[in-house]
Design an enzyme around this catalytic site. Structure first.
Site, PDB file in Angstrom:
ATOM      1  CD  GLU A  81       7.258  -0.569  -0.436  1.00  0.00           C
ATOM      2  OE1 GLU A  81       7.535  -0.469   0.769  1.00  0.00           O
ATOM      3  OE2 GLU A  81       7.495  -1.570  -1.131  1.00  0.00           O
ATOM      4  CG  ASP A 136       4.927  -8.780   0.254  1.00  0.00           C
ATOM      5  OD1 ASP A 136       4.191  -8.239   1.101  1.00  0.00           O
ATOM      6  OD2 ASP A 136       6.103  -8.429   0.041  1.00  0.00           O
ATOM      7  CE  LYS A 174      11.735  -7.641   0.684  1.00  0.00           C
ATOM      8  NZ  LYS A 174      11.320  -7.558   2.099  1.00  0.00           N
TER       9      LYS A 174
END
Length: 738
Positions: A58, A176, A193
């Site tokens: 990415e 996502d 995360k």
């Protein structure tokens, strides 16, 4: 930073899997893709054409992860980590409205300088950013979309987005997770995360039908990004890249329209304590609430707080895990490509006697488009071997055939393998631990092409294959006597005459030794010698008597550094040099006179012949023939078979000790005989022994091992191959450090 995307693979050649049936569902979505909406870097385009493992990366790490130039440096480090792990990186971004699959170095630098002036692009933004011709850094979601469209199967990132803490009131859930539920790409990460709600994220992924697997032993916990472990059990656990690749392959085979989340625990050396990090996150969230920070400002605030509370350790851990994920994804990608090959090809040794080759493989015209097929560059090659790679059929007669063996059939034992002179030399060199690249041709109109490509993709050898239309790939058939010695052979190497200097110029790079066999054209030999760099050494392996004379055109204007004939090839070369008038020039006479070999010096040559126990040295004029050729080849190393090897050199040779089997003329021409080592027990197959000798010789010379060491170990390696059914005995690697 936590969004950094690491790795993706594809085994596609311009929309075609090599020999892969689309009825399996593999690549079926790719067939519907509008490729005109995507642009490819040269490296990625080449990888897609050649079916090489790819890693999709990415670009928000470049635009929003770090300031310039640290963002550029980090992006290049991750790309290089992918390359070193055997795959090709494909950094995905939007450049001037174009969906770019892979960035050229100038594009990456430009995007790094733009930084946060570029837009952060998720699924909802793709149409707007492209229609307005803007620049954008892709998030996990948009990178997945574009990777799938490009035919890339695996995607690595630092950590995915998920369900935010307190989402029961804010409804803050990352895109996502939704993308993982509908886009078939394997996402390699270090978990979600850690500032997010891991438990709720896993629940949403389960609802979306997304397989979540942790790379580790059974009952491993799901990693928490900065920490290797968390309080949440992983839904699935697999221990190796191969097992994970099998899972991805099966998901594709079943045509499941969802992604796969692959969690790779952060390396132990940089993992932070889970409970301590949880307390830091809770403390940071309270400060966030106290200061009225909300929405998209929460994540950067929390990351800044964690950096302060961990005294910078959170950032270094973040960088390490991104690199670790890229390497892990590269391994998964390579294994997935290998598994596709195994399911797509019929190995040569599995052919049945009642199976037609034309029935076994796809029809040649549907095999592949015209292309240059090149392996990923893991390490710059020190040795480049140019010439044939072939399918070899070795027929060894049984019993005691009569002297009139022609005109009828005989019982024999048949063995098929991959060979070719340059191929064998490259294999032998690489087994000595030297980075080696093979450059050869393949025929588009050839059944063996598929088998050769399958074999090369599974090997550790670097290669560049140039496809030539309307030619067949190389093949070699040998008939050996019951003892394994060659009686007769046929070789179809005509395609090698089509290889041109423009096909291989860039691949020669900074290699130290360039070796070519006698199968290539004399004009190509001339071009290679003419354009070589000062530090590069040229090696010519004659291959056969008739082919050895191709080097004569080179001798007219230049010379080679090493010539490696057998006695038959030496005789042919000697006669050709005389017949072509190369011994009648003033330059040749000046070189001969400089050697200082007077008539009286032949007494010492006679002595050398007797000490070496090799009277043919003088009786058959071997040394005289070498001296005639020496002005055109600085080092002549003759393969004498059971009589060992002979070195005749006018070069400054290092690593040679003078003894009773050697002498040095007043003009500093070195002559030395090397007896054959006592390794030969039961000869099985003479095919490839000379090539093994040359490959090991070049490899050891490139490692500055010295001439004595190189020739002695090259002879040992040749003897070992003589006792093997393979053209190059893999056990020769035990000689690497001798």
């Amino acid at each position: 930073m936590q969004n950094y995307t690491g790795h993706l693979t594809s085994f596609i050649k311009s929309g075609f899997h090599y020999g892969l049936n689309r009825s399996l569902g593999l690549g079926s979505k790719l067939a519907k893709t509008n490729f005109s909406s995507l642009t490819y870097s040269k490296e990625v385009s080449n990888a897609l054409k050649n079916g090489l493992p790819l890693v999709a990366l990415e670009s928000t790490i470049i635009t929003h992860g770090m300031p310039y130039p640290e963002n550029q440096k980090m992006a290049l480090e991750v790309e290089n980590a992918v390359r070193k792990s055997g795959a090709v990186p494909a950094t995905i971004a939007i450049i001037d409205g174009k969906c770019s699959i892979g960035l050229e170095e100038s594009e990456l630098q430009s995007l790094a300088k733009i930084g946060q002036l570029a837009r952060k692009v998720s699924r909802r933004d793709l149409g707007y950013i492209t229609s307005q011709k803007l620049n954008g850094g892709t998030t996990v979601a948009s990178t997945m979309i574009l990777a799938e469209k490009a035919g890339i199967d695996v995607f690595a990132t630092g950590g995915i987005g998920g369900v935010h803490r307190g989402a029961e009131t804010t409804m803050d859930i990352s895109a996502d997770l939704i993308e993982l539920g509908r886009t078939r790409v394997g996402v390699v990460c270090a978990g979600v995360k850690s500032i997010l709600d891991i438990g709720k994220t896993l629940e949403v992924l389960e609802t979306q039908g997304v397989p979540v697997v942790t790379m580790g032993p059974e009952k491993s916990s799901f990693p928490a990004f900065f920490s290797r472990e968390s309080s949440f059990k992983s839904p699935l656990c697999l221990q190796s890249p191969e097992e994970i690749a099998s899972l991805l392959y099966k998901n594709t085979e079943l045509n499941l329209q969802c992604g796969t989340l692959i969690a790779v625990p952060t390396p132990k050396r940089c993992s932070l304590n889970y409970q301590e990090m949880e307390s830091f996150i809770d403390l940071s969230l309270k400060k966030c609430e106290e200061q009225g920070i909300s929405g998209k400002d929460i994540t950067p605030f929390l990351l800044g707080q964690l950096y302060h509370l961990t005294k910078g350790k959170s950032l270094s851990t973040n960088i390490d895990l991104v690199l670790n994920n890229a390497r892990a994804a590269a391994s998964i990608s390579s294994s997935l490509a290998s598994q596709k090959q195994k399911r797509s090809f019929v190995p040569l040794n599995q052919f049945k006697s009642n199976t037609s080759l034309s029935d076994t493989f796809p029809k040649p015209n549907t095999l592949l488009p015209r292309a240059t097929l090149e392996s990923p560059v893991s390490e710059s090659p020190k040795v480049v071997a140019i010439g044939s790679v072939s399918i070899d059929s070795i027929l060894t007669l049984k019993g005691n055939p009569s002297s009139g063996i022609l005109g009828t059939s005989h019982p024999c034992r048949t063995m098929q393998s991959f060979g070719g002179v340059a191929h064998n030399i490259a294999i032998a060199s690489s087994l000595m631990g030297v980075p080696t690249k093979l450059i050869s041709c393949l025929g588009s109109n050839s059944v063996p092409t598929t088998a050769i490509l399958s074999y090369l993709c599974e090997s550790n050898l670097q290669y560049k294959m140039i496809e030539k239309e309307d030619f067949t790939s190389c093949s070699y058939t040998a008939v050996n006597d019951p003892q394994g010695s060659l009686l007769l052979a046929g070789a179809d190497m005509s395609i090698m005459e089509e290889l041109a200097y423009r096909d291989l110029e860039k691949a020669l790079g900074e290699s130290s030794y360039i070796c070519f066999d006698g199968n290539i054209s004399s004009s190509l030999m001339h071009d290679i010698t003419l354009h070589k760099k000062d530090f590069q050494k040229i090696v010519f392996e004659p291959t056969s008597g008739p082919k050895s004379i191709k080097i004569i055109d080179v001798f007219r204007n230049s010379s080679v550094d090493y010539l490696t004939p057998n006695l038959f090839e030496l005789d042919i070369l000697f006669e050709a040099v005389k017949e072509q008038g190369l011994c009648d020039t003033e330059t040749w006479w000046a070189a001969i006179n400089s050697y200082g070999i007077t008539s009286s010096y032949y007494t010492q040559i006679e002595r050398l012949s007797k000490v070496a126990g090799f009277k043919e040295l003088t009786e058959k004029g071997i040394l005289q023939k070498c001296l005639h050729i020496l002005p055109f080849a600085k080092n002549i190393i003759i393969k004498l078979g059971s009589n060992g090897a002979l070195l005749v050199s006018s070069d400054e040779v290092e690593g040679v000790s003078l003894n009773s089997s050697s002498l040095c003329t007043p003009g500093k021409v070195l002559i030395k005989h090397y007896p054959v080592p006592n390794l030969i027990k039961d000869p099985i197959n003479a095919n490839g022994t000379g090539d093994t000798f040359v490959g090991v010789l070049i490899a050891l010379l490139s490692r500055n091992k010295g001439m004595d060491n190189a020739i002695n170990n090259a002879q040992k390696a040749a003897s070992m191959s003589l006792q093997s059914n393979l053209s190059v005995n893999e056990e020769i690697k035990c000689l690497m450090n001798e």
